[in-house]
Design a protein around this motif. Structure first.
Motif, PDB file in Angstrom:
ATOM      1  N   GLN A  64       0.809  -1.219   0.000  1.00 16.34           N
ATOM      2  CA  GLN A  64       0.000   0.000   0.000  1.00 16.34           C
ATOM      3  C   GLN A  64       0.843   1.270   0.000  1.00 16.34           C
ATOM      4  OE1 GLN A  64      -3.016   0.586   3.112  1.00 16.34           O
ATOM      5  NE2 GLN A  64      -4.342   0.880   1.353  1.00 16.34           N
ATOM      6  N   LYS A  65       0.475   2.145  -0.945  1.00 17.69           N
ATOM      7  CA  LYS A  65       1.138   3.440  -1.025  1.00 17.69           C
ATOM      8  C   LYS A  65       0.151   4.502  -0.557  1.00 17.69           C
ATOM      9  CE  LYS A  65       2.172   1.808  -4.967  1.00 17.69           C
ATOM     10  NZ  LYS A  65       2.139   1.716  -6.384  1.00 17.69           N
ATOM     11  N   ILE A  66       0.585   5.343   0.361  1.00 17.60           N
ATOM     12  CA  ILE A  66      -0.293   6.395   0.855  1.00 17.60           C
ATOM     13  C   ILE A  66       0.299   7.749   0.502  1.00 17.60           C
ATOM     14  CG2 ILE A  66      -1.293   7.483   2.898  1.00 17.60           C
ATOM     15  CD1 ILE A  66      -1.364   4.685   4.170  1.00 17.60           C
ATOM     16  N   THR A  67      -0.490   8.533  -0.188  1.00 14.65           N
ATOM     17  CA  THR A  67      -0.070   9.873  -0.542  1.00 14.65           C
ATOM     18  C   THR A  67      -0.949  10.843   0.235  1.00 14.65           C
ATOM     19  OG1 THR A  67       0.285   9.041  -2.760  1.00 14.65           O
ATOM     20  CG2 THR A  67       0.353  11.431  -2.476  1.00 14.65           C
ATOM     21  N   THR A  68      -0.342  11.813   0.858  1.00 12.53           N
ATOM     22  CA  THR A  68      -1.147  12.785   1.589  1.00 12.53           C
ATOM     23  C   THR A  68      -1.040  14.149   0.932  1.00 12.53           C
ATOM     24  OG1 THR A  68      -0.717  11.567   3.599  1.00 12.53           O
ATOM     25  CG2 THR A  68      -1.642  13.764   3.855  1.00 12.53           C
ATOM     26  N   LEU A  69      -2.169  14.683   0.572  1.00 15.72           N
ATOM     27  CA  LEU A  69      -2.234  16.030   0.025  1.00 15.72           C
ATOM     28  C   LEU A  69      -2.740  16.926   1.136  1.00 15.72           C
ATOM     29  CD1 LEU A  69      -4.298  15.013  -3.115  1.00 15.72           C
ATOM     30  CD2 LEU A  69      -1.827  15.231  -3.027  1.00 15.72           C
ATOM     31  N   MET A  70      -2.009  17.993   1.422  1.00 17.84           N
ATOM     32  CA  MET A  70      -2.445  18.868   2.509  1.00 17.84           C
ATOM     33  C   MET A  70      -3.282  20.015   1.956  1.00 17.84           C
ATOM     34  SD  MET A  70      -1.410  17.471   5.229  1.00 17.84           S
ATOM     35  CE  MET A  70      -1.782  18.773   6.418  1.00 17.84           C
ATOM     36  N   ASN A  71      -4.254  20.402   2.755  1.00 14.62           N
ATOM     37  CA  ASN A  71      -5.011  21.597   2.381  1.00 14.62           C
ATOM     38  C   ASN A  71      -4.326  22.791   3.023  1.00 14.62           C
ATOM     39  OD1 ASN A  71      -5.651  21.144   5.027  1.00 14.62           O
ATOM     40  ND2 ASN A  71      -7.761  21.787   4.825  1.00 14.62           N
ATOM     41  N   GLY A 125      -5.714  23.179   7.429  1.00 17.69           N
ATOM     42  CA  GLY A 125      -6.925  22.518   7.906  1.00 17.69           C
ATOM     43  C   GLY A 125      -6.905  22.370   9.405  1.00 17.69           C
ATOM     44  N   THR A 126      -8.098  22.492  10.004  1.00 17.99           N
ATOM     45  CA  THR A 126      -8.188  22.258  11.446  1.00 17.99           C
ATOM     46  C   THR A 126      -8.656  20.837  11.637  1.00 17.99           C
ATOM     47  OG1 THR A 126      -9.737  24.067  11.146  1.00 17.99           O
ATOM     48  CG2 THR A 126      -8.488  24.069  13.165  1.00 17.99           C
ATOM     49  N   ASP A 127      -8.476  20.357  12.797  1.00 17.70           N
ATOM     50  CA  ASP A 127      -8.768  18.966  13.041  1.00 17.70           C
ATOM     51  C   ASP A 127     -10.077  18.766  13.762  1.00 17.70           C
ATOM     52  OD1 ASP A 127      -6.316  18.601  11.896  1.00 17.70           O
ATOM     53  OD2 ASP A 127      -5.326  18.983  13.816  1.00 17.70           O
ATOM     54  N   GLU A 128     -10.469  17.524  13.775  1.00 18.71           N
ATOM     55  CA  GLU A 128     -11.727  17.207  14.444  1.00 18.71           C
ATOM     56  C   GLU A 128     -11.608  17.507  15.918  1.00 18.71           C
ATOM     57  OE1 GLU A 128     -12.865  13.187  13.641  1.00 18.71           O
ATOM     58  OE2 GLU A 128     -12.373  13.511  11.560  1.00 18.71           O
TER      59      GLU A 128
END
Lengths: 403, 65
Positions: B52-59, B62-65
């Motif tokens: 599994q490859k995970i790519t994270t795109l940041m906004n 962003g605030t968190d839950e």
């Protein structure tokens, strides 16, 4: 007593005077009023005009655009409300009014009213229609996830995707999921994925929270973005009992983020066992086809078509062998018989041989005329030769005797 | 080239169907058989090679839950 000189006001002066009194009354600066909305008018400018009434009385009310835009529900005639506002007078009409700064439905919560209203509106527009829902890909290569990058949901999703279908690439677009601007961010994220064709399926959601926490997913901007998405979307907001507008518009609603991940991808172990089944099946089917072909071939071989020549050939071979054998036998026998006959003849010949007689002590008497077999053919004084087995000698006849 | 699992599986199903229907010449049957087993092994390989490859795109903040 001095009668004061009556002051003559213009109407405008009068209204402004009364307005001044009203505006200076601290009690009227923040007034909560409950009542029912009637004569509701939403002006294109964004201002809202209405009458708030109860059984006995009514008061005009206005809510200016700035405040009205913050409402999470659309006021309607007959709706019971609790309004906060200021009392003042509108000089032009000479009527005093309630200038509403905030308002909420009385009884049912503002959010639930807002929810029902938006739901009704979007449903009427066809945003929830089954025909518009897109099928999910069976084997997504890229799973897009729109949620808070630090929430519990994203980890749950990673876990499930990694366990079920590690083949898929996971693209996470971190988004603000609650508070000011959250709905806009979620909508933007959905649009980004579509613009970049960044995923085969999208999971949009967040973990559990209060109705307010989940509110972004009830906003129209999110609903519109979900509807406009050409990438299939699985909505996964909060817990199983939470329903949002996003759920209704999405191609599929998952009860939780983990469940969304389960739905988004197939189980790799099932796929593997499917492949095994395919393998076994293909082997069996092919084996059966080959067996059937063999049987067909056998049948052809046994049938008349090929039987005669083959058998004939075999028969011929067999009879040839038989003949060969027979020939050999016969030859051998003939030879044997000949041998036997020869040896018996030889025996007989042997018995008949005069040499054999001589061997027993007899002699053969010859004179010039040959073998002397009678005394009558000789006379006294004749010379004869007597042959014995190992040689011969000459003799003279001295006497002749008759029998 | 990226493996198209869906396409491979669809072809595999087609092959199974053709084999089940029968009526193919023996030569064709063997061809289908080897194509089918090749598809199965490439699909298996695809499933096995996965990591599994995970790519994270940041906004933007962003605030968190």
């Amino acid at each position: 007593m001095i009668t004061p000189t009556p002051k003559v006001y213009t109407v405008n002066e009068l209204n402004n005077y009364v307005k001044g009194i009203l505006d200076s009354d601290e009690n009227l600066k923040y007034v909560y009023v409950t009542g029912e909305i009637s004569n509701f008018k939403a002006h294109y400018s964004g201002h809202m005009y209405m009458t708030v009434k109860d059984e006995a009385a009514s008061v005009k009310a206005v809510m200016f655009a700035g405040n009205a835009s913050k409402l999470r529900f659309v006021p309607e005639n007959g709706m019971k409300i609790l309004a906060l506002g200021t009392i003042s007078l509108f000089p032009r009409d000479g009527s005093y009014q309630l200038y509403i700064t905030a308002m909420q439905p009385d009884g049912a919560g503002a959010l639930s009213i807002a929810f029902e209203q938006l739901k009704k509106k979007l449903e009427a527009e066809g945003l929830f229609s089954a025909e518009h829902k897109k099928p999910l890909p069976l084997f997504p290569r890229r799973v897009g996830v729109i949620t808070s990058s630090t929430g519990a949901a994203v980890q749950d999703i990673f876990n499930v995707l990694g366990r079920r279908f590690p083949v898929a690439q996971v693209v996470v677009r971190s988004a603000k999921v609650q508070g000011e601007g959250a709905a806009q961010d979620i909508a933007a994220a959905i649009r980004e994925f579509n613009e970049q064709n960044g995923a085969d399926v999208l999971i949009v959601g967040r973990g559990g929270g209060s109705v307010e926490d989940l509110w972004a997913f009830n906003e129209e901007v999110v609903a519109r973005a979900v509807y406009a998405s050409s990438i299939p979307i699985i909505s996964a907001v909060g817990h199983e009992t939470d329903y949002t507008i996003c759920d209704f518009v999405a191609d599929l609603r998952a009860p939780t983020p983990s469940a969304a991940a389960e739905i988004a991808v197939p189980d790799i172990f099932e796929l593997k066992s499917d492949l095994d089944a395919y393998k076994a099946h293909i082997y069996n089917v092919t084996k059966n086809i080959i067996s059937a072909e063999k049987a067909r071939l056998d049948a052809i071989q046994k049938s008349g078509a090929l039987k005669d020549p083959v058998l004939k050939l075999q028969d011929n071979r067999r009879s040839l062998a038989y003949l060969e054998e027979k020939l050999t036998d016969i030859t051998r026998n003939t030879l044997e018989i000949s041998k036997n006959r020869l040896s018996s003849l030889a025996g007989k010949l042997d018995a008949l041989s005069p040499l054999g007689v001589i061997a027993r002590g007899y002699g053969i008497v010859n004179d010039d005329n040959g073998v002397v077999s009678s005394v009558k053919s000789i006379k006294k004084g004749d010379s004869v030769t007597i042959k014995l087995s190992d040689g011969s000698f000459g003799a003279s006849v001295t006497e002749i005797y008759g029998e | 080239m990226e493996h198209n699992y869906e396409k491979s599986l669809a072809r595999l199903e087609e092959i199974v169907k053709l084999l089940e229907e029968g009526g193919q010449p023996l030569e064709k049957t063997l061809e289908l058989f080897s194509e089918g087993t090749a598809l199965i092994s490439s699909c298996s390989k695809y499933l096995d090679s996965a990591e599994q490859k995970i790519t994270t795109l940041m906004n933007n903040g962003g605030t968190d839950e």
